[in-house]
Write a protein that holds these residues in place. Sequence first.
Motif, mmCIF file in Angstrom:
data_model
loop_
_atom_site.group_PDB
_atom_site.id
_atom_site.type_symbol
_atom_site.label_atom_id
_atom_site.label_comp_id
_atom_site.label_asym_id
_atom_site.label_seq_id
_atom_site.Cartn_x
_atom_site.Cartn_y
_atom_site.Cartn_z
ATOM 1 N N ASP A 55 0.826 -1.212 0.000
ATOM 2 C CA ASP A 55 0.000 0.000 0.000
ATOM 3 C C ASP A 55 0.855 1.254 0.000
ATOM 4 O O ASP A 55 0.524 2.253 -0.648
ATOM 5 C CB ASP A 55 -0.928 0.007 1.225
ATOM 6 C CG ASP A 55 -2.034 -1.031 1.109
ATOM 7 O OD1 ASP A 55 -2.287 -1.500 -0.018
ATOM 8 O OD2 ASP A 55 -2.637 -1.372 2.150
ATOM 9 N N GLY A 56 1.961 1.205 0.739
ATOM 10 C CA GLY A 56 2.836 2.370 0.803
ATOM 11 C C GLY A 56 3.713 2.513 -0.430
ATOM 12 O O GLY A 56 4.145 3.618 -0.781
ATOM 13 N N GLY A 57 3.975 1.397 -1.104
ATOM 14 C CA GLY A 57 4.831 1.440 -2.288
ATOM 15 C C GLY A 57 6.299 1.530 -1.906
ATOM 16 O O GLY A 57 6.645 2.156 -0.903
ATOM 17 N N SER A 58 7.152 0.896 -2.676
ATOM 18 C CA SER A 58 8.589 0.938 -2.407
ATOM 19 C C SER A 58 9.350 0.755 -3.708
ATOM 20 O O SER A 58 9.124 -0.218 -4.441
ATOM 21 C CB SER A 58 8.993 -0.156 -1.411
ATOM 22 O OG SER A 58 10.402 -0.184 -1.246
ATOM 23 N N ASP A 59 10.247 1.691 -3.989
ATOM 24 C CA ASP A 59 11.066 1.587 -5.187
ATOM 25 C C ASP A 59 12.056 0.435 -5.098
ATOM 26 O O ASP A 59 12.546 -0.052 -6.121
ATOM 27 C CB ASP A 59 11.836 2.893 -5.417
ATOM 28 C CG ASP A 59 10.900 4.064 -5.718
ATOM 29 O OD1 ASP A 59 9.781 3.797 -6.209
ATOM 30 O OD2 ASP A 59 11.294 5.212 -5.460
ATOM 31 N N HIS A 60 12.360 -0.015 -3.858
ATOM 32 C CA HIS A 60 13.343 -1.077 -3.674
ATOM 33 C C HIS A 60 12.817 -2.437 -4.105
ATOM 34 O O HIS A 60 13.595 -3.380 -4.253
ATOM 35 C CB HIS A 60 13.781 -1.142 -2.204
ATOM 36 C CG HIS A 60 14.467 0.102 -1.734
ATOM 37 N ND1 HIS A 60 15.752 0.423 -2.098
ATOM 38 C CD2 HIS A 60 14.029 1.116 -0.934
ATOM 39 C CE1 HIS A 60 16.097 1.564 -1.533
ATOM 40 N NE2 HIS A 60 15.075 2.009 -0.821
ATOM 41 N N SER A 199 15.620 -5.032 0.748
ATOM 42 C CA SER A 199 16.731 -4.918 -0.192
ATOM 43 C C SER A 199 17.970 -4.398 0.530
ATOM 44 O O SER A 199 17.888 -3.447 1.321
ATOM 45 C CB SER A 199 16.358 -3.964 -1.329
ATOM 46 O OG SER A 199 17.476 -3.712 -2.154
ATOM 47 N N THR A 200 19.109 -4.985 0.258
ATOM 48 C CA THR A 200 20.348 -4.551 0.902
ATOM 49 C C THR A 200 20.801 -3.182 0.399
ATOM 50 O O THR A 200 21.735 -2.604 0.963
ATOM 51 C CB THR A 200 21.471 -5.578 0.676
ATOM 52 O OG1 THR A 200 21.641 -5.800 -0.733
ATOM 53 C CG2 THR A 200 21.130 -6.901 1.354
ATOM 54 N N THR A 201 20.170 -2.659 -0.644
ATOM 55 C CA THR A 201 20.522 -1.316 -1.106
ATOM 56 C C THR A 201 20.163 -0.261 -0.064
ATOM 57 O O THR A 201 20.636 0.879 -0.156
ATOM 58 C CB THR A 201 19.795 -0.987 -2.425
ATOM 59 O OG1 THR A 201 18.376 -1.127 -2.240
ATOM 60 C CG2 THR A 201 20.255 -1.923 -3.536
ATOM 61 N N GLN A 202 19.344 -0.631 0.920
ATOM 62 C CA GLN A 202 18.972 0.300 1.981
ATOM 63 C C GLN A 202 20.001 0.343 3.109
ATOM 64 O O GLN A 202 19.883 1.175 4.006
ATOM 65 C CB GLN A 202 17.607 -0.101 2.554
ATOM 66 C CG GLN A 202 16.480 -0.059 1.536
ATOM 67 C CD GLN A 202 15.169 -0.590 2.085
ATOM 68 O OE1 GLN A 202 14.773 -1.706 1.813
ATOM 69 N NE2 GLN A 202 14.505 0.216 2.891
ATOM 70 N N LEU A 203 21.000 -0.544 3.070
ATOM 71 C CA LEU A 203 22.015 -0.583 4.115
ATOM 72 C C LEU A 203 23.127 0.426 3.828
ATOM 73 O O LEU A 203 23.337 0.821 2.675
ATOM 74 C CB LEU A 203 22.628 -1.991 4.202
ATOM 75 C CG LEU A 203 21.684 -3.130 4.585
ATOM 76 C CD1 LEU A 203 22.413 -4.468 4.478
ATOM 77 C CD2 LEU A 203 21.146 -2.935 6.000
ATOM 78 N N PRO A 204 23.864 0.840 4.858
ATOM 79 C CA PRO A 204 25.053 1.675 4.626
ATOM 80 C C PRO A 204 26.048 0.950 3.720
ATOM 81 O O PRO A 204 26.103 -0.287 3.708
ATOM 82 C CB PRO A 204 25.634 1.871 6.037
ATOM 83 C CG PRO A 204 24.491 1.606 6.961
ATOM 84 C CD PRO A 204 23.624 0.594 6.302
ATOM 85 N N ASP A 205 26.829 1.704 2.980
ATOM 86 C CA ASP A 205 27.743 1.106 2.007
ATOM 87 C C ASP A 205 28.690 0.106 2.643
ATOM 88 O O ASP A 205 28.938 -0.972 2.076
ATOM 89 C CB ASP A 205 28.550 2.216 1.301
ATOM 90 C CG ASP A 205 27.672 3.060 0.382
ATOM 91 O OD1 ASP A 205 26.577 2.587 0.030
ATOM 92 O OD2 ASP A 205 28.094 4.176 0.032
#
Length: 264
Positions: A55-60, A199-205
Motif C-alpha cells: 500500500d505504501g509502495g517501495s522503489d526497492h 533490499s540490501t541497497t537500503q544498508l550503509p555502504d
Amino acid sequence: MALLPDLARSPALREFTYWMHRYRRTWRGTVVVNVANPLLFLAAMGVGLGRLVDDGGSDHLHGATYLAFFAPGLLAAAAMQNAFLDSAGPVFQSARQRGNYRAAAATPMRPADILTGHLLFTGFRVLTSALAFVVVIVATGAVPWRHSLLLLPAALLTGLAFAAPVAAWAVTVTRSTRINGVFRFVLLPMYMFSGTFYSTTQLPDWLRAVVSVTPLYQGIQLCRELALGTAAPLDSGVHVLYLAAMATAGLLLGRRTYTRHLYG
C-alpha cells in the motif's frame, strides 16, 4: 544395471541409510521447525506486513509485491537454518566418544564416507523442506510455477554451502555452547542483514559490502532472481560458483577434520 547394486553398497549410502532410519522415528518432531515455522513466518510477514508495504509502495521492490520479494529470501534463509540444524548439533553429538560416528569409524567405512553420507541426509532434509515451501508459495501466487522449477536446486545449493563447512567445523567442537554461540552471533545476524526482509541497497555502504560476501546473501540473490524472473547468466553464475565453492571447500576441509578427530 550392474551399477545399481554397487551404488547401493556404497559406504556413504550406508551412512545415509542410518540417518534415514533415525529420521523415520523423529520426523514428526522436525516438521514444526523445518516446515511450519517458515510457512507461518511467510504468512505473517509476506501476507500480513506485505499488504502495508504494498500500500505504501517501495522503489526497492522494483515493481514486485512484497510477498513475491520476501518469499524466495525466506526460502534461502530457511535452507541455511535447516542445514545448520542438521549439520551442527548432530555432528557434534555423533563425534563424541559414544556417538555413532565412533561406531562407524570402527568399520571399514572411511571418515570421508561418514561425512558424505551425513551431507546426503542433510541435503535430503533441505530439499524436502524447500519442496513444501515452494509448493505453498506457488499455490499463493507469489511465484509463477515456471519460475519455481529452479528454486529447489538453488535452495539445495544454498543449504550445502552451509552444511559442508559447518560439519567440517562441528566435528572438532568439544562444547555445545560454541554451537549455540555460532547460531546466535553468526547465523542470526546473517538472517537479519543479508536481504531476507528488505533490499540490501537500503544498508550503509560499508555494511552492504560485508553482507555481499556472505553465503546467505548469495543464496538469497540467486533464489530471488530466479523467482522474479530477473536472473542474468553472469550474475546467477557468480552466485552458483560462490555457493558451489563454499560447499566444495567444506567437503575437502571436512575430510581432513573428520579423519583427524575420528582417528585421533
